[in-house]
Design an enzyme around this catalytic site. Structure first.
Site, short mmCIF file in Angstrom:
data_model
loop_
_atom_site.label_atom_id
_atom_site.label_comp_id
_atom_site.label_asym_id
_atom_site.label_seq_id
_atom_site.Cartn_x
_atom_site.Cartn_y
_atom_site.Cartn_z
N ASN A 1 -6.55 -12.51 -4.50
CA ASN A 1 -5.31 -12.48 -5.27
C ASN A 1 -5.45 -11.82 -6.64
OD1 ASN A 1 -3.61 -13.72 -3.41
ND2 ASN A 1 -4.12 -15.77 -4.09
N ASP B 1 2.20 4.46 0.83
CA ASP B 1 2.99 5.46 1.56
C ASP B 1 2.92 6.76 0.76
OD1 ASP B 1 4.91 7.12 2.63
OD2 ASP B 1 6.56 5.70 2.50
N HIS C 1 1.72 -13.45 -0.24
CA HIS C 1 0.48 -14.16 -0.55
C HIS C 1 0.73 -15.64 -0.78
CE1 HIS C 1 -2.71 -10.92 -1.41
NE2 HIS C 1 -1.72 -10.32 -0.78
N GLY D 1 1.79 -22.25 2.13
CA GLY D 1 3.19 -22.25 2.52
C GLY D 1 4.01 -21.72 1.36
N ARG E 1 4.81 -8.61 -2.60
CA ARG E 1 3.45 -9.00 -2.22
C ARG E 1 3.15 -10.44 -2.67
NH1 ARG E 1 -2.05 -6.91 -4.45
NH2 ARG E 1 -3.48 -7.40 -2.75
N HIS F 1 4.39 -2.12 3.46
CA HIS F 1 3.43 -1.17 2.90
C HIS F 1 4.07 0.19 2.68
CE1 HIS F 1 -0.50 -3.44 4.17
NE2 HIS F 1 0.16 -4.05 3.21
#
Length: 331
Positions: free
Chosen positions: A98, A250, A71, A77, A67, A198
């Site tokens: 964040n 999940d 982010h 970039g 993650r 995810h």
């Protein structure tokens, strides 16, 4: 006459070489899998060793690092700007979008950087170390292994104010998702494949509470949610729940990188609206069905998308710097 022609060709050759050198110096060089072959040939094995140790300590290392990579790349970039710490609390990592980034992702990259610095000081960027680590955690969780392109430099800007509007929201529609990813030259298939991350990690209740308690005036529960899954979410996230409680993205195989995320979407078990819409929207549904049935197709698409994501906003040549400490700009 022949001597004059040879002399002119030689001059053109030198001019071409000079032009190539100038382009490279201006930071327009390309990433390469073997970028550190002569300057730090063992960088990937060094990073993997650190990531493996961290993984053995806590599984959170996997979703946290992955993650963190997403982010980072979507704001300034892929330049490790998300790693900067600010005494004033105004760095990229301090932005509202964040704040929920798990500390284990930051810790993984910082420790990997320290290990690399001990062998190859001042050579490898934090941005490249984050890229390598993101690949490694996918493999450690049972996902595909793939080669990563390297040669990034670390960015010189990290502002909380520049984050808003640059990261996908859990309420996004397919068109909103496509629009945001397209800004980074990522296709709909890339977006769907990256959403497959995810299959790991967790979310706080407040990020999806509207789907189970206040979806619309006529229905408190989002009708696209599997009814049994909605009840499970209500039990885990009571209406007055502590906002720090987290739920697995999940519900079936939360600690394994696999295609079950897409199988969940088919059965109405996407946690976010932006997850479930990938199946409910007819434009993206065929890809979801394919990934749900064919893990090989998903792994291949995810690998391609990760490599493309790693090219977003890259700094190289004379742009940026090679940080000595991933959490601070060089002084």
């Amino acid at each position: 006459m022949r001597e004059k022609k040879a002399e002119m060709e030689a001059e053109r050759g030198l001019l071409f070489l000079f032009t190539v050198l100038m382009i490279t110096q201006k930071g327009e060089g390309k990433l390469a899998e073997n970028f550190y072959i002569s300057t730090c040939p063992n960088v990937e094995s060094i990073v993997k060793q650190v990531v493996s140790v961290k993984f053995s300590q806590t599984f959170v290392t996997v979703p946290a690092t992955l993650r963190l990579f997403f982010h980072d790349c979507f704001v300034e970039g892929c330049d490790a700007s998300v790693l900067i710490q600010s005494a004033n609390g105004d760095a990229e990592k301090d932005a509202e979008d964040n704040i929920s980034l798990a500390g284990d992702g930051f810790d993984t990259v910082v420790k990997a950087k320290q290990a690399v610095e001990a062998v190859c000081p001042g050579i490898v960027s934090c941005a490249d170390i984050l890229t390598i680590a993101a690949r490694d955690v996918v493999e450690l969780a049972g996902g595909p292994s793939f080669k990563v392109e390297l040669g990034r430099r670390d960015g010189l800007i990290s502002k909380a104010s520049r984050v808003a509007g640059n990261l996908p929201e859990p309420t996004f529609s397919l068109s909103q998702l496509n629009s945001m990813f397209a800004k980074h030259s990522l296709s709909q298939i890339d977006m769907i494949a990256l959403s497959g991350a995810h299959t790991l990690g967790f979310s706080h209740c407040k990020r999806f509470a509207d789907r189970i308690y206040s979806f619309s005036p006529s229905s408190s529960v989002d009708p696209s949610l599997n009814p049994d899954y909605a009840k499970e979410l209500m039990q885990a996230c009571p209406r007055d729940v502590d906002p720090t409680i987290a739920i697995n993205m999940d519900p079936v195989t939360p600690r394994k990188f696999d295609n079950v995320y897409f199988q969940n979407l088919v059965t109405g078990k996407g946690l976010f609206t932006s997850d479930q819409v990938l199946f409910t929207d007819t434009e993206s549904q065929p890809t979801v069905n394919d990934f749900a049935k064919n893990p090989g197709d998903f792994n291949a698409a995810f690998t391609t998308a990760m490599i493309k994501l790693g090219r977003v906003g890259v700094k190289n040549g004379e742009q940026g710097e090679i940080r000595r400490d991933c959490t601070a700009f060089n002084s």
